[in-house]
Motif scaffolding. Sequence first.
Motif, short mmCIF file in Angstrom:
data_model
loop_
_atom_site.label_atom_id
_atom_site.label_comp_id
_atom_site.label_asym_id
_atom_site.label_seq_id
_atom_site.Cartn_x
_atom_site.Cartn_y
_atom_site.Cartn_z
N ALA A 143 0.74 -1.19 -0.13
CA ALA A 143 0.06 -0.01 0.06
C ALA A 143 0.86 1.30 -0.11
O ALA A 143 0.55 2.11 -0.90
CB ALA A 143 -1.05 -0.16 1.18
N LEU A 144 2.02 1.28 0.82
CA LEU A 144 2.77 2.58 0.84
C LEU A 144 3.60 2.55 -0.49
O LEU A 144 3.72 3.79 -1.04
CB LEU A 144 3.88 2.22 1.88
CG LEU A 144 4.86 3.38 1.94
CD1 LEU A 144 4.14 4.65 2.22
CD2 LEU A 144 5.90 3.23 3.07
N GLY A 145 4.04 1.54 -1.08
CA GLY A 145 4.58 1.74 -2.53
C GLY A 145 3.77 2.39 -3.38
O GLY A 145 4.29 3.26 -4.28
N ALA A 148 1.23 4.04 -2.84
CA ALA A 148 0.88 5.43 -2.54
C ALA A 148 1.99 6.34 -2.94
O ALA A 148 1.69 7.48 -3.75
CB ALA A 148 0.83 5.56 -1.02
N ALA A 149 3.25 5.93 -2.83
CA ALA A 149 4.40 6.51 -3.10
C ALA A 149 4.59 6.72 -4.71
O ALA A 149 4.81 7.92 -5.21
CB ALA A 149 5.74 5.86 -2.86
N VAL A 150 3.98 5.74 -5.60
CA VAL A 150 4.14 6.03 -7.01
C VAL A 150 2.84 6.84 -7.62
O VAL A 150 3.18 7.82 -8.06
CB VAL A 150 3.83 4.53 -7.59
CG1 VAL A 150 3.63 4.66 -8.94
CG2 VAL A 150 4.91 3.67 -7.49
N VAL A 151 1.87 6.82 -6.72
CA VAL A 151 0.73 7.61 -7.32
C VAL A 151 1.00 9.14 -7.04
O VAL A 151 0.73 10.08 -7.79
CB VAL A 151 -0.65 7.27 -6.65
CG1 VAL A 151 -1.61 8.22 -6.93
CG2 VAL A 151 -1.20 6.07 -7.14
N ALA A 152 1.56 9.39 -5.43
CA ALA A 152 1.90 10.58 -5.27
C ALA A 152 2.73 11.33 -6.05
O ALA A 152 2.67 12.34 -6.52
CB ALA A 152 2.11 10.65 -3.75
N THR A 153 3.97 10.43 -6.47
CA THR A 153 5.08 11.30 -6.93
C THR A 153 4.58 11.33 -8.67
O THR A 153 4.87 12.36 -9.16
CB THR A 153 6.07 10.01 -7.19
OG1 THR A 153 6.57 9.97 -5.58
CG2 THR A 153 7.47 10.79 -7.82
N GLN A 201 1.84 11.70 -10.07
CA GLN A 201 0.87 13.00 -10.10
C GLN A 201 1.53 14.26 -9.83
O GLN A 201 1.22 15.29 -10.64
CB GLN A 201 -0.29 13.03 -8.72
CG GLN A 201 -1.32 11.77 -9.31
CD GLN A 201 -2.42 11.74 -8.18
OE1 GLN A 201 -2.30 12.46 -7.10
NE2 GLN A 201 -3.31 10.92 -8.53
N ALA A 202 2.35 14.49 -8.95
CA ALA A 202 3.39 15.61 -8.91
C ALA A 202 4.14 15.99 -9.91
O ALA A 202 4.28 17.06 -10.40
CB ALA A 202 4.23 15.50 -7.59
N LEU A 203 4.75 14.82 -10.64
CA LEU A 203 5.54 14.89 -11.71
C LEU A 203 4.71 15.24 -13.07
O LEU A 203 4.97 15.64 -14.00
CB LEU A 203 6.33 13.68 -12.12
CG LEU A 203 7.40 13.59 -11.05
CD1 LEU A 203 8.11 12.16 -11.37
CD2 LEU A 203 8.45 14.55 -10.77
N GLY A 204 3.33 14.80 -13.14
CA GLY A 204 2.71 15.07 -14.23
C GLY A 204 2.46 14.13 -15.16
O GLY A 204 2.28 14.21 -16.35
N MET A 211 10.64 5.27 -10.75
CA MET A 211 11.47 5.65 -9.49
C MET A 211 11.78 4.33 -8.75
O MET A 211 11.58 3.32 -9.36
CB MET A 211 10.27 6.31 -8.59
CG MET A 211 9.09 5.47 -8.33
SD MET A 211 7.79 6.68 -7.69
CE MET A 211 8.55 7.06 -6.13
#
Lengths: 116, 505
Positions: free
Chosen positions: B336-338, B340-345, B347-350, B421
């Motif tokens: 789950a953390l992984g 989340a890290a991928v989705v958050a990153t 989205q921030a990178l577009g 990443m």
Amino acid sequence: MSMSRRDFGLGAAALALVGAAGLGYRHFFGRWYAPTPYDDLLHQITDRRPAAQLGTEAVRTMPGFEVPKLAVQLRQPGFTLSRARDDATAGRLTEVSGWVVPETVALYSALASQFT
Amino acid sequence: MSTAIDARTLPSGTVLTTDLAIIGGGPAGISLALALADSGHDILLLESGGTSFDDKSQSLYEGPQSGVAYTALDGGRLRFLGGSTNHWGGWCRPLDAMDFEKRDWVPHSGWPITRAALDPYYPKAQTLAEAGPWLYDRAEAQVNDTGPLIDLANGGVYTSWFQFSRTRGDVLPTHFGTRYQDDLNRAEKIKLLLHANVTGIKLAKAGGPVNQLELATLTEAGGADKRLTIKPRFVVLAAGGMENARLLLASNDVIKVGIGNQNDLVGRFFADNPIPRDTATMVLFGGAPASFYNNSLTLTNGPVLRATFAPTREFARAKHVLGSLTTVENPVRLDALGTAAVVATAQALGVDASNAKAYSLGCGMELQPDPDRRLTLTDQRDPLGMPRLKLNMTVSDSDFEGYRRTLTELGRQLLAARSGMIKLNYNTRAEWVASMDWGNHHFGTTRMSDDPKTGVVDADCKVHGVPNLFVAGSSVFPTTSANNPTLNLLALTLRLGDHLKQVMA
């Protein structure tokens, strides 16, 4: 004039759409979050749930973490979430539970973790 | 055409004379014998085993260990014709120029030769390993039809290439004994003596030449049997990184500390390539990489390739890292953390990560030279009376820290390219050590140096202080690099062959 059951259903749906448009999409179809003093920052995050999950871990890497201090930092000129696109090139990286992420992502995620 | 001689069939007390005795029928010994087949000199190739695995012979390798957990001493090498090519994986990659240099952040580094000294010998080494046309860092142009390289921004890690010893029928990959025994038999000047265990190298006097080799054979039950003698003009020790040291140390009747060991260097600086598993998780936002990343790719014109990530020379210097070759391994599921890290990153990178795929990363690493990582003789004796070896194995924390910096740089370049990443999976020494396999590449125990105070052999692979004794194989490598040794030890052995042609003339 009597209203059929079908007409009633269509009418209710139309009313809901008008309401959604008026009150904001997220109130009806997305997650709704209570207002915070930091919504100018939090609204930059497309999906706060994964950011908050990452941020919970990110906070552990931030000694002396305080939301107001973080907010001041994030409100500096040029510190929008889109700064993350340049972080790797500039070498601004943070390791969060092993994940190597742009520093900006870690900071915004840390903020999200406090209000999600 | 001669056929191999079984030493067990010779009468005890037999004395054989030869121009050159090569001790060890592995890739170095076989390649050296073939390289000198037309030199006009009589060559005796001494192989301790037969042509297939035998547990009695193999057990002569047994010995105790201390320190970091390591492959059993009789588990990572094979004692029969072809040596450890009987179980190698066929991975080939030439040494880089930097591998030969004195690196100020790597104590005890620096070879007395440069990469240019091996360049003339690599084509023949590549042919012996049956690794196809020489491509390596020019391989990218050959794989365009198969898929793109993973997009990495400019930085300290680049995509490099392995080539593989070719699969041929049921021989996978080139097993030097099977592949070259007919060639050995066809060579009139080469005699292959099987089941011939060298138990002593005899010097005429201190500072003098080797004038005799003592041999012994095993009975069917594994006990000592016949004793033979070889009287050679020249000797090449090609018995592998462990056994070369054992024979030199145990040959201590004239020089009490062992031949070549006046400066207490024989057996020290033992090294191997650690192969930690699942060192990191790499996520590619766009989905699966081209197949040549996590599988070998056979090109229509022959070569078998696989992509790998290597640190650049500039990055290694700036960040003080050692060699490493990172490979993409199996697909993995993110927790789950992984996720989340991928989705958050992403989205921030577009970037769109809806097709993202995650993979485990593996690695072959270089270790810092360490004089305390060492083979010594014990009081235990094998059935032939040879002292058994003991290995003290070490790995320093800085070895892991350096490789972690390389992985972080790989992650940075993926993020900068907005292509992916990574997650670093290990933090503590215990985690690294628990994940570790070994290449079973035995280096360093007779290291090369112009100065007898810092090396056992000189730049021509001659043992310091002994005019007619040479060493072939990766035991002479002062530093290991992360590259698999076989191709490189073949090139160095072929160079030794040219040198022997001159000095034996």
